[in-house]
Each structure stands twice: as structure tokens, then as C-alpha cells.
Design a protein around this motif. Structure first.
Motif, short mmCIF file in Angstrom:
data_model
loop_
_atom_site.label_atom_id
_atom_site.label_comp_id
_atom_site.label_asym_id
_atom_site.label_seq_id
_atom_site.Cartn_x
_atom_site.Cartn_y
_atom_site.Cartn_z
N UNK A 87 11.84 24.02 18.48
CA UNK A 87 11.19 22.78 18.85
C UNK A 87 9.86 22.57 18.16
N UNK A 88 9.58 23.35 17.09
CA UNK A 88 8.32 23.22 16.37
C UNK A 88 8.50 22.33 15.14
N UNK A 89 7.38 21.80 14.66
CA UNK A 89 7.42 20.84 13.56
C UNK A 89 7.76 21.57 12.26
N UNK A 109 20.44 25.19 26.24
CA UNK A 109 19.10 24.76 26.59
C UNK A 109 18.49 25.69 27.63
N UNK A 110 17.25 26.15 27.40
CA UNK A 110 16.58 26.98 28.40
C UNK A 110 16.15 26.14 29.59
N UNK A 111 15.84 26.80 30.69
CA UNK A 111 15.35 26.10 31.88
C UNK A 111 14.00 25.48 31.56
N UNK A 112 13.71 24.36 32.20
CA UNK A 112 12.45 23.69 31.97
C UNK A 112 11.29 24.56 32.45
N UNK A 113 10.24 24.69 31.65
CA UNK A 113 9.07 25.48 32.07
C UNK A 113 8.13 24.71 32.97
N UNK A 114 8.40 23.41 33.19
CA UNK A 114 7.47 22.57 33.93
C UNK A 114 7.66 22.71 35.43
N UNK A 115 6.57 22.53 36.16
CA UNK A 115 6.58 22.68 37.61
C UNK A 115 7.19 21.44 38.26
N UNK A 174 6.85 12.93 27.44
CA UNK A 174 6.66 13.69 26.21
C UNK A 174 7.30 15.08 26.28
N UNK A 175 7.68 15.55 27.47
CA UNK A 175 8.36 16.84 27.53
C UNK A 175 9.74 16.78 26.89
N UNK A 176 10.25 15.59 26.63
CA UNK A 176 11.54 15.44 25.96
C UNK A 176 11.40 14.95 24.53
N UNK A 177 10.19 14.93 24.02
CA UNK A 177 9.97 14.39 22.68
C UNK A 177 10.64 15.26 21.63
N UNK A 178 10.47 16.58 21.72
CA UNK A 178 11.09 17.44 20.71
C UNK A 178 12.60 17.39 20.79
N UNK A 179 13.14 17.15 21.99
CA UNK A 179 14.59 17.04 22.13
C UNK A 179 15.11 15.82 21.39
N UNK A 180 14.37 14.72 21.46
CA UNK A 180 14.76 13.53 20.69
C UNK A 180 14.76 13.84 19.20
N UNK A 181 13.82 14.69 18.77
CA UNK A 181 13.77 15.07 17.36
C UNK A 181 14.96 15.90 16.94
N UNK A 182 15.30 16.94 17.71
CA UNK A 182 16.40 17.80 17.28
C UNK A 182 17.76 17.13 17.45
N UNK A 183 17.79 16.03 18.18
CA UNK A 183 19.04 15.25 18.24
C UNK A 183 19.12 14.20 17.13
N UNK A 184 18.11 14.15 16.29
CA UNK A 184 18.16 13.23 15.15
C UNK A 184 17.78 11.81 15.47
N UNK A 236 17.85 36.45 15.09
CA UNK A 236 18.27 35.05 14.93
C UNK A 236 18.00 34.28 16.21
N UNK A 237 18.32 34.88 17.36
CA UNK A 237 18.10 34.23 18.65
C UNK A 237 16.62 33.95 18.86
N UNK A 238 15.78 34.92 18.49
CA UNK A 238 14.34 34.74 18.65
C UNK A 238 13.84 33.61 17.75
N UNK A 239 14.36 33.55 16.54
CA UNK A 239 13.95 32.51 15.59
C UNK A 239 14.30 31.12 16.10
N UNK A 240 15.44 30.99 16.78
CA UNK A 240 15.88 29.70 17.28
C UNK A 240 15.46 29.43 18.72
N UNK A 241 14.89 30.45 19.40
CA UNK A 241 14.61 30.36 20.84
C UNK A 241 15.91 30.10 21.60
N UNK A 242 16.89 30.93 21.32
CA UNK A 242 18.22 30.82 21.94
C UNK A 242 18.55 32.14 22.64
N UNK A 243 19.51 32.14 23.56
CA UNK A 243 19.88 33.38 24.25
C UNK A 243 20.47 34.42 23.29
N UNK A 244 20.08 35.68 23.46
CA UNK A 244 20.56 36.75 22.58
C UNK A 244 22.06 36.94 22.72
#
Length: 400
Positions: A87-89, A109-115, A174-184, A236-244
Motif C-alpha cells: 500500500x506504499x507509493x 486483506x488484513x484486518x483493519x488496524x483502526x479502532x 482516506x483509510x480506503x485510499x490506497x485500496x482504490x489505488x491498488x484496484x486501479x 515475498x509475503x513480507x514484501x507484499x504485506x501478505x500472509x506467509x
């Protein structure tokens, strides 16, 4: 045919470093490469700091400057600035954007970190993502303008200032902004004065559509392993922030297409990907550089060492001696000598002049000192300024 454990090729740490330097255009510039080719060889270029991305890409080309990279992004649009791995630029090659969007959209998708009270419900996230896509379809909007459009298409809840950010609060959407990006549905547009703008990648790439997930994930694995291999599913999982576990299953499904290797000092099996069958620029094949000794002095900009080090094992070999204490824990610009982190550096610009300070963590030989002079001159050429070099302590912190 899958290569069995007994047949696995063995690579020394020096061979791994030689391969990485060559593939990343750090042993010598990638012959015939343009900015998009370099970003492809790196499996995407981190672009949280555009000035660092411009320097990192141009360093890997023959005679290029930051102006060439800017033209690729904002003029010809062969590079797209958008949200990529984790989710980084990133700057991603336009020709590979369908692959990246298809793969990143398919990640668990990981669980939301927001409260509670901040976190959006899944249906709210989908509303926001659809609203972003609709608002940017034919427009280039600042963040404030995009907020107004999203709130108008969803509801006042999307604009609630509930997300702590720097010295203020961001609206909920804005918590979904990066998701809009990775969905194109979102990418960066040209700056409007000092303001960042966002738009749809379809405005730059008519007919753009995401690649089918299975093929896209296969492509990203191969791209990752060419740039960062030998590596493991866990890396690879760490690079993508995905489950191992998910990454291990993905690698297992592609095992027949990958090459298993053994790396000096590493217990876990490592994997490489075969080379592209054809390329518009000269990227060395892993087998061609396997016996080489890593050589060269390079000044890597912010975030670039992350690209260089992903998949490298163990970290103590990449950050030997004092480097593990001085450099490893921060986001510094690093001095790379023979493929190992050997110091850090900083530049301060004043008009057409750049003052470069380099802090080696071990004495430099005469030959390496001469190579450093050449590298400083190259940095000045890329940044279109006259450089001066001081050997001394870097007193600024990481990412300064």
C-alpha cells in the motif's frame, strides 16, 4: 521439471550480491534501458520521496538525469505513480500496471488496524472506493477536492475527521485510499503548484483493465524473484504485506516454474525465477553473473536500500560490522561498496550546488575513493547541480 533438493544449485553470498548488483543496474547501467525498464527490473520503485525515486532510477541508466524520469512519469506516462506493494507509493511501469492491479487486488486483506468509531464497515469501504473511481474518471483533483466529491457521493460520515495524521486529522474515507489505488481506480496526477493531485490511470492508459488474478500473481512472483531472488515465500509475503501461509501455497503452485537454489549460510530453501525470454534492454541472466565477484561503489538514495536488500539473507552479511548499528535501523541514504552497506551519506542543495557528505564506516582504498568521486559526480549530473564532497560524519537522522 522441478529441480529436486539434491540437484539444487549452490550460490555463495558473493554470487548473490553479484547477481543483485547486476540485475539492479548497480554493477553498471542497464544498457538500452529507459525509466520504465529500470522500474521493471526493480519490481517497482518506491516513490514516497519522488526526488529519491528519480535519483534511484537515473543512477541505473546511462547518462540519464532526473528530467528523464520526470518526463517518463508526467509526460509520456510510461511510469505510473500509484499505490503498490504494502500500500506504499511506487512508480510502476505502465505496461505492467494490469499485472500489478490484478495481483494486488487478489491479495488476502488484513484486518483493519483502526479502532471502533474510526473503522469503516466493509460496505462503506466499497462505497468509498466506487466514489473515488467515479470522481476521478475524467478529472484531476486535489485531496480536498476529492474529499468533497467522495462525501457528496457517499454521505457526511465519509468526511468525519477521525483519523490521526501528522499534525491534524484526516477524513474517514482516506483509510480506503490506497485500496482504490491498488484496484486501479486512482493514481497520482501532475502537481498543481505545491498541491498533489489524483486521477484515474485510465486517463493515461486508454482501455486499461486488470489482468486475471492467477496470471497476475504468477507474473508478480516472477518479477519479484528476478529482482530480489534468491528468496523465500516468507520474504515475498513480507514484501507484499501478505500472509506467509498464503505465500507458501502460491509458491508451491508455481514450483515447476521456479528454480530452487541453496545459499551459503541460509538453512531455508531459496528460489529464483527464469529470465524473461526477450527484453528491450540488457539485463544479465542470473547464471551469467553467478561466478562474478561483486564490485563497485554506489550512493543509494532514500528507500533504495530497501529495494536492494529484500530477499538478502542474512542481514548481518549485507550490513557488516558497524553498519548493523549505524544504518540498519533507520531510513538512511547508504554507501554501497561491493554490494555491502559500508556507510551513509547526505546531500544539501543550495541553488545549483549540492554539498554531499559521505560517512564511510571503514577506510576507503585509493581506488574506492576515486570511484566515490565518480559517483558523486554522477549524482550531481542526475540532479543537475555542481556537487562537492566532504568525507565526515552524517549528523542528520534517517529520512532527513
Amino acid at each position: 521439471m522441478t529441480v529436486g533438493p539434491a540437484e539444487a544449485r549452490r550460490l555463495s553470498w558473493a554470487q548473490v550480491r553479484a547477481r543483485r548488483l547486476a540485475w539492479h543496474g548497480l554493477a553498471e547501467p542497464l544498457k538500452g534501458a529507459g525509466p520504465a525498464d529500470v522500474a521493471s527490473a526493480m519490481a517497482g520503485t518506491h516513490a514516497q520521496m519522488m526526488s529519491a525515486a528519480e535519483l534511484g532510477i537515473a543512477l541505473r541508466m546511462d547518462g540519464a538525469t532526473r528530467a528523464d524520469v520526470r518526463e517518463a512519469v508526467w509526460g509520456e506516462h510510461s511510469l505510473i505513480k500509484t499505490f503498490g506493494p504494502r500500500g506504499t507509493v511506487h512508480l510502476l511501469p505502465a505496461r505492467e500496471l494490469p499485472m500489478w492491479v490484478g495481483a494486488l487486488s487478489a491479495l488476502p486483506r488484513p484486518s483493519s488496524p483502526h479502532a471502533d468509531g474510526v473503522r469503516m464497515a466493509p460496505e462503506q469501504s466499497e462505497q468509498v472506493i466506487a466514489a473515488v473511481g467515479d470522481a476521478l474518471r475524467d478529472a484531476e483533483l486535489t485531496i480536498d477536492e476529492l474529499t468533497e466529491e467522495v462525501v457528496a457521493r457517499t454521505g457526511p460520515w465519509a468526511g468525519d475527521l477521525v483519523m490521526p495524521a501528522f499534525q491534524g486529522m484526516w477524513p474517514r474515507w482516506r483509510q480506503s485510499m490506497h485500496e482504490a489505488g491498488i484496484r486501479g481506480l486512482l493514481c497520482f496526477g501532475a502537481g498543481r503548484g505545491r498541491k498533489v493531485t489524483y486521477t484515474s490511470p485510465r486517463r493515461f492508459l486508454p482501455g486499461f483493465a486488470a489482468e486475471e488474478p492467477e496470471a497476475a500473481l504468477r507474473g508478480v512472483v516472477r518479477s519479484y524473484l528476478r529482482a530480489y531472488g534468491p528468496s523465500t515465500p516468507q520474504r515475498f509475503a513480507h514484501w507484499l504485506n501478505a500472509p506467509a501461509t498464503w505465500a507458501s501455497e502460491l509458491f508451491a503452485s508455481l514450483e515447476a516454474e521456479l528454480e530452487r537454489v541453496e545459499v551459503e549460510g541460509v538453512d531455508a530453501p531459496q528460489w529464483l525465477a527464469p529470465d524473461a525470454s526477450a527484453s528491450a534492454f540488457a539485463v544479465p541472466r542470473p547464471r551469467d553473473v553467478a561466478a562474478d565477484v561483486p564490485r563497485g561503489v554506489r550512493l543509494l538514495p532514500y528507500f533504495d536500500v530497501y529495494a536492494y536488500r529484500v530477499g538478502n539473507q542474512p542481514p548481518a552479511l549485507l550490513y557488516p560490522g558497524r553498519a548493523s548499528e549505524r544504518v540498519l535501523r533507520g531510513n538512511f541514504q547508504v554507501l554501497l561498496v561491493d554490494g555491502e552497506v559500508a556507510g551513509l551519506w547526505h546531500q544539501r542543495r543550495s541553488g545549483r550546488r549540492i554539498e554531499v557528505t559521505v560517512e564511510p564506516l571503514a577506510p576507503l582504498s585509493r581506488a574506492r575513493r576515486s570511484a566515490l568521486d565518480d559517483q558523486v559526480a554522477r549524482v550531481g549530473e542526475i540532479l543537475e547541480a555542481r556537487p562537492t564532497l566532504t568525507i565526515g560524519e552524517v549528523t542528520v537522522g534517517g529520512h532527513a
